[in-house]
Design an enzyme around this catalytic site. Structure first.
Site, PDB file in Angstrom:
ATOM      1  N   ASP A  19       5.686   8.390  -7.300  1.00 51.92           N
ATOM      2  CA  ASP A  19       4.865   7.241  -7.671  1.00 51.92           C
ATOM      3  C   ASP A  19       3.685   7.190  -6.695  1.00 51.92           C
ATOM      4  O   ASP A  19       3.614   7.943  -5.720  1.00 51.92           O
ATOM      5  CB  ASP A  19       5.685   5.943  -7.655  1.00 51.92           C
ATOM      6  CG  ASP A  19       5.059   4.879  -8.555  1.00 51.92           C
ATOM      7  OD1 ASP A  19       3.844   4.985  -8.853  1.00 51.92           O
ATOM      8  OD2 ASP A  19       5.764   3.947  -8.962  1.00 51.92           O
ATOM      9  N   TRP A  20       2.782   6.293  -6.962  1.00 56.12           N
ATOM     10  CA  TRP A  20       1.502   6.184  -6.228  1.00 56.12           C
ATOM     11  C   TRP A  20       1.726   6.075  -4.714  1.00 56.12           C
ATOM     12  O   TRP A  20       2.295   5.082  -4.239  1.00 56.12           O
ATOM     13  CB  TRP A  20       0.784   4.943  -6.744  1.00 56.12           C
ATOM     14  CG  TRP A  20      -0.516   4.610  -6.092  1.00 56.12           C
ATOM     15  CD1 TRP A  20      -0.692   4.097  -4.833  1.00 56.12           C
ATOM     16  CD2 TRP A  20      -1.819   4.737  -6.658  1.00 56.12           C
ATOM     17  NE1 TRP A  20      -2.020   3.892  -4.592  1.00 56.12           N
ATOM     18  CE2 TRP A  20      -2.744   4.274  -5.700  1.00 56.12           C
ATOM     19  CE3 TRP A  20      -2.315   5.182  -7.887  1.00 56.12           C
ATOM     20  CZ2 TRP A  20      -4.113   4.250  -5.931  1.00 56.12           C
ATOM     21  CZ3 TRP A  20      -3.676   5.149  -8.106  1.00 56.12           C
ATOM     22  CH2 TRP A  20      -4.560   4.699  -7.147  1.00 56.12           C
TER      23      TRP A  20
END
Ligand code: NOJ
Length: 796
Positions: A300-301
């Protein structure tokens, strides 16, 4: 050799050796092939040939993803992306949208980089792309897999036309805690419903063929158990036993992988002390070895870099841990790009680990046909064409859940309105707000496309419609909150200033209500600011002065219909006690107003059912119907307890009921349905037979459903089971089948639900899926409160 043969058989006959088909423990099974396209020999031959020509820097470039558009997380980098693309140092971009923008980078990659490897463009396409559909939680309320497939297929088509070949969807996290803002992105609390929805999303997006020009690769997220964040606080740690993890939380991810999901996104949370983004047990043992996942994993980011905050090592160590655990691509974190090469050169990370990650990414790029067709041909703007609007309206119609509908003096059941609605007062901050109807996660949706409830009611009622906003979504007292919702430097906060004068606007709304025959209140919470990522709440009531507004209008004595526009289970206790009709409308997308009006006026008979329980009080969260038993059930059999024990020592709250205000599966109709006594085709089945049955049924539960009212209606018939004697305790009820059935007044239909190993198994203490001799109680009905009952015996 033997393994190869088994793998080939698996490719030819996908059900061969699926967990449970023969009683081999999951962990010992030969990994199945999750997506035959990614396992193709020809494709892998192309991948290997390319890999041989790549330098270490070019390989690592494939593992790197940047956000080259707006930010969907904190601290976006701002690099020279043209240069990186020309050097082959970026494998993927996110947040670059449109044929022109994506072709710009693609031309650089294809024409200037040494090996001409296409870039994969990914985006958060969550509930529609240009055309915004209801939020995922709302879509799950339709209990209609085919509707979800349609939404996914249309989204894929629109995304592809915008150069996006990879969507960060579906989100399949089980969400049992309404405090967690991301519940809106989920299919709610149940693993069976969640798995059905997960399969439908994957099928719709990928269409069983990644090479189609209108297919996109999915990214199933967030692996794993992100929805169980402690106290419902986003990004928080998760603590969970392995049986619950596998039986409840992992089920929808597994369903998505079995449906051929091409990629997976690892989650932000840690689980039992190990961050999911550096978790070999999840990413290698379960995902690849047990499930045979052939695609790639993206973090994820910024989650690889954020491993530093989990305090498990410095930059080099956390990047190594993530890569070795099985995270192939680093989303917007730039750690792989800066610290992997040196560790390979010094022998700390074997180059074969990098090679394997690159292989997995290239496989998906080849399967999507990007090497052969890297560019996007600028096409028609898809947004909100009449055909797409028609689909959006039909889908939204199915998602609306009628929570309550009681008779009002002189009018009968308050809904549908039809002729009763001579003069209608429409009141509330969500009655005429386009942006909010789009829901929490629309990236390319356009508020201008939205039909609000005010617009839709005006079409029907003309000047018989009166309107007042009544109050705002936040009140002046929420100054701190305004700061928190703002992540782009003041813009969001400014939109709500000056501070509203609630007392004045509520008084105006009350005057409008007094002039009407019926008042419709459109209340909820701000989807764009208070739902979705980083939007956890500890208060689950209406925000701002909305509850005061509701109470003031109810006090006029006019019949009130409450339309709740929020994609999280709000606490509606006061409303449920004082308002005769309540419609849960979520965030319905571009056709919001039309869909709500369709149901309010009876053109559409509501058929939605809650995918998540609505609480009486926040303190009940996490709240879900499939509770584990307790030795001291609040309303159970107390015969073993001495008569004078009273009510004290029970598993209950002193100040509130245990049950949901509106439970899972709940939803009313304008007609009534009855259920016959269900029957099982075989009431006793030997355990050996069940163990060997896999996806095949060993018995069938049959029930007759009858429409006993006077309107055509659709019932979602639900089947629940309880295993009454297992070696590991099982939930008091579990959904194991559902079917949408449409019936004319007086019509009766026979519905059958197959039961086999897949429905009856559970994880034992050895973490093996199994079935033991036992009796299953079985209920069929229109919600998790179903009462029509039968049983099935599994015998030695
Ligand atoms: C963070 C979110 O958790 C995830 O769901 C999303 O896909 C990425 N950001 C990319 O925007």
């Amino acid at each position: 050799m033997k393994i190869c043969l088994l793998r080939t058989l698996q490719t030819l006959f996908p059900c061969f050796l699926v967990a449970g088909l023969c009683p081999i423990p999951a962990a010992a099974q030969i990994a199945p092939v999750s997506n035959p396209q990614l396992a193709s020999k020809v494709l892998n031959g192309r991948v290997d040939a390319l890999l041989k020509r790549m330098t270490l820097d070019e390989k690592i470039g494939q593992l790197v993803q940047y956000s080259a558009g707006y930010a969907t997380g904190p601290g976006a980098s701002n690099l020279k992306y043209d240069e990186l693309a020309a050097k082959g140092q970026v494998g993927s971009f996110l947040n670059v949208i449109g044929a022109d923008a994506t072709n710009h980078y693609q031309h650089i990659a294809m024409e200037k980089s040494r090996l001409h490897i296409p870039i994969l463009f990914g985006l958060d396409v969550i509930h529609g792309h240009r055309t915004t559909f209801p939020t995922p939680l709302a879509l799950a309320a339709s209990w209609d897999s085919s509707a979800i497939e349609t939404v996914a297929r249309m989204s894929a088509e629109e995304a592809r036309a915008d150069g996006i070949a990879w969507v960060f969807s579906p989100m399949v996290d089980i969400a049992r805690d309404a405090r967690w803002g991301r519940i809106i992105e989920s299919a709610g609390e149940d693993p069976y419903l969640g798995s059905a929805m997960a399969r439908a999303w994957v099928k719709g997006y990928q269409q069983d063929d990644l090479s189609r020009p209108d297919s996109v690769a999915v990214s199933v997220k967030h692996f794993a158990a992100y929805g169980a964040a402690i106290a419902g606080r986003d990004y928080n740690a998760v603590e969970m036993g392995e049986i619950t993890l596998r039986q409840v939380y992992l089920a929808p991810y597994h369903a998505a992988v079995e449906a051929g999901a091409a990629t997976i996104m690892s989650s932000f949370n840690s689980i039992n002390g190990i961050p999911a983004t550096a978790n070999p047990f999840l990413l290698t043992q379960i995902l690849r070895k047990e499930w045979g996942f052939d695609g790639f994993v993206v973090s994820d980011w910024g989650a690889v870099a954020e491993l530093r905050n989990h305090a498990i090592g410095d930059d080099a160590a956390v990047a190594r841990k993530a890569l070795e655990a099985g995270v192939d691509m680093d989303m917007e974190g730039n750690l792989y790009g800066s610290v992997i090469a040196a560790q390979v050169l010094t022998g700390k990370i074997p180059e074969s680990v990098v090679d394997e990650a690159v292989r997995r990414i290239l496989r998906v790029k080849f399967a999507l046909g990007l090497f052969d067709h890297p560019y996007t041909v600028p096409g028609p703007a898809y947004s909100a064409t009449p055909e797409r609007r028609a689909v959006a309206r039909k889908v939204a119609d199915e998602t609306l859940v009628l929570l309550k509908n009681e008779p009002v003096e002189g009018l009968g059941d308050l809904l549908p309105l039809t002729a009763k609605a001579r003069k209608v007062a429409l009141i509330g901050p969500l009655a005429d707000n386009r942006k909010e109807m789009l829901g929490a996660w629309t990236v390319a949706g356009n508020p201008k496309d939205v039909v609000t409830l005010r617009a839709a009611l005006a079409e029907r009622l003309g000047d018989r419609l009166l309107y007042a906003q009544g109050c705002d979504l936040l009140s002046g007292e929420d100054a701190n909150l305004l700061k928190r919702v703002d992540f782009i430097g003041g813009a969001a906060a400014d939109e709500h200033l000056p501070i509203p004068d609630d007392a004045k606007t509520i008084a105006e709304a009350v005057e409008i209500a007094k002039k009407a025959d019926i008042a419709i209140l459109a209340l909820g919470e701000s989807a764009s600011w208070m739902e979705g990522e980083a939007s956890s709440r500890v208060h689950l009531g209406f925000t701002g002065a909305q509850e005061q507004l509701l109470q003031a209008v109810v006090a006029t004595g006019k019949p009130v219909v409450l339309v709740v526009l929020a994609s999280r289970p709000l606490q509606l206790k006061w409303a449920a006690a004082h308002v005769p009709a309540i419609l849960e409308a979520w965030n319905p997308g571009v056709e919001a107003g039309h869909a709500v009006a369709d149901v309010l006026f009876g053109d559409v008979n509501p058929s939605g059912k809650l995918p998540a329980s609505l609480p009486r009080a926040v303190g009940q969260e996490p709240l879900y119907y499939a509770q584990m038993p307790t030795g001291r059930p609040a309303h159970g059999d107390l015969s073993h307890i001495p008569q004078n024990a009273g009510e004290k020592f029970m598993s209950r709250y002193m100040d509130e009921e245990n049950s949901a205000l509106f439970p899972f599966g709940w939803g009313l109709s304008y007609t009534r349905f009855s259920f016959s006594q269900p029957t099982v085709s075989r009431a006793e089945v030997p355990v050996r037979e069940v163990l060997a049955s896999g996806k095949e049924p060993v018995t069938t539960v049959g029930v007759d459903v009858k429409n006993t009212g006077s309107a055509v209606g659709t019932e979602v018939v639900q089947l629940y089971i309880r295993n009454t004697a297992a070696s590991v305790e099982q939930p008091v009820r579990e959904l194991k089948g559902f079917a949408r059935v449409t019936l004319a007044p007086g019509e009766r239909k026979h519905v059958e639900f197959p039961l086999g190993f897949n429905e009856l198994n559970f994880y034992n203490v050895e973490i093996k899926r199994t079935v033991e001799p036992t009796t299953y109680k079985i209920w069929v009905g229109g919600s998790s409160l179903a009462t029509a009952e039968t049983e099935l015996k599994v015998v030695e």
